[in-house]
Design an enzyme around this catalytic site. Structure first.
Site, PDB file in Angstrom:
ATOM      1  CG  HIS A  51      28.589 -68.624 -32.387  1.00  0.00           C
ATOM      2  ND1 HIS A  51      28.465 -69.814 -33.064  1.00  0.00           N
ATOM      3  CD2 HIS A  51      29.438 -68.882 -31.362  1.00  0.00           C
ATOM      4  CE1 HIS A  51      29.209 -70.729 -32.493  1.00  0.00           C
ATOM      5  NE2 HIS A  51      29.805 -70.199 -31.439  1.00  0.00           N
TER       6      HIS A  51
HETATM    7  P1  TYD Z   1      33.933 -70.077 -30.377  1.00  0.00           P
HETATM    8  O1  TYD Z   1      33.522 -70.750 -31.638  1.00  0.00           O
HETATM    9  O2  TYD Z   1      33.384 -68.709 -30.115  1.00  0.00           O
HETATM   10  O3  TYD Z   1      33.611 -71.019 -29.138  1.00  0.00           O
HETATM   11  P2  TYD Z   1      32.196 -71.546 -28.581  1.00  0.00           P
HETATM   12  O4  TYD Z   1      31.180 -71.417 -29.667  1.00  0.00           O
HETATM   13  O5  TYD Z   1      32.450 -72.954 -28.220  1.00  0.00           O
HETATM   14  O6  TYD Z   1      31.852 -70.765 -27.373  1.00  0.00           O
HETATM   15  O7  TYD Z   1      35.537 -70.044 -30.337  1.00  0.00           O
HETATM   16  C1  TYD Z   1      36.247 -69.630 -29.195  1.00  0.00           C
HETATM   17  C2  TYD Z   1      37.639 -69.223 -29.624  1.00  0.00           C
HETATM   18  O8  TYD Z   1      38.350 -70.346 -30.167  1.00  0.00           O
HETATM   19  C3  TYD Z   1      37.657 -68.156 -30.710  1.00  0.00           C
HETATM   20  O9  TYD Z   1      38.735 -67.281 -30.436  1.00  0.00           O
HETATM   21  C4  TYD Z   1      37.947 -68.902 -31.972  1.00  0.00           C
HETATM   22  C5  TYD Z   1      38.758 -70.083 -31.507  1.00  0.00           C
HETATM   23  N1  TYD Z   1      38.543 -71.297 -32.309  1.00  0.00           N
HETATM   24  C6  TYD Z   1      39.542 -71.757 -33.152  1.00  0.00           C
HETATM   25  O10 TYD Z   1      40.617 -71.138 -33.275  1.00  0.00           O
HETATM   26  N2  TYD Z   1      39.324 -72.900 -33.860  1.00  0.00           N
HETATM   27  C7  TYD Z   1      38.171 -73.611 -33.761  1.00  0.00           C
HETATM   28  O11 TYD Z   1      38.017 -74.666 -34.415  1.00  0.00           O
HETATM   29  C8  TYD Z   1      37.129 -73.115 -32.899  1.00  0.00           C
HETATM   30  C9  TYD Z   1      35.830 -73.851 -32.754  1.00  0.00           C
HETATM   31  C10 TYD Z   1      37.365 -71.964 -32.184  1.00  0.00           C
END
Ligand code: TYD
Length: 134
Positions: A51
């Site tokens: 993303h």
């Molecule tokens: P995501 O940002 O997609 O993770 P990555 O980029 O590391 O693969 O987030 C994964 C899940 O965690 C998503 O459901 C959102 C949640 N999340 C939070 O609730 N708070 C946060 O600070 C972050 C980074 C993610």
């Protein structure tokens, strides 16, 4: 490095009893840190990210172990390996990132410029390209 990313070297105090690094909000990071989160226990072969962000700036640090960060600003791509706890990778807005090749026991610390807000994520690569080119 491609536009939108840069490396930051944090201070390191080396002593026979071990190393110490520190990060100060205004001194080492070019934004106010509003959130810290970390990735750990990532299974072998797993990928994170996939993303970009409209507004969020982040600094990634390999606190332990190593991983690869694949970056794409819409016109250029670059892969950066992080494996030093005293080095940070600053990722600006509108940079698509994927993180993989996590070594066993690695920890990815992220210093973020804002609290978590799903609405400022861009999770569709075609939308990302359209936003960058607009
Ligand atoms: P995501 O940002 O997609 O993770 P990555 O980029 O590391 O693969 O987030 C994964 C899940 O965690 C998503 O459901 C959102 C949640 N999340 C939070 O609730 N708070 C946060 O600070 C972050 C980074 C993610």
């Amino acid at each position: 490095m491609i536009a939108g990313i840069s490396k930051i070297t944090f201070p390191m105090i080396q002593e026979p009893r071990g190393n110490l690094s520190f990060i100060e909000n205004s001194t080492h990071i070019p934004y106010d840190i509003k959130r810290v989160y970390y990735l750990y226990d990532v299974p072998a072969g797993s990928a994170r990210g996939g993303h970009a962000h409209h507004e969020l700036k982040q600094t990634l640090i390999a606190l332990s172990g190593s991983f690869e960060v694949h970056l794409d600003n819409g016109t250029a791509q670059e892969t950066v390996t992080l494996n030093r706890p005293y080095e940070g990778l600053l990722v600006d807005t509108l940079v698509w990132r994927t993180i993989d090749n996590f070594s066993s026991g690695s920890v990815c610390l992220v210093l973020a410029s804002d609290i978590y807000r799903e609405e400022e994520y861009i999770r569709d690569y075609c939308k990302f390209l359209a936003t960058v080119k607009a």
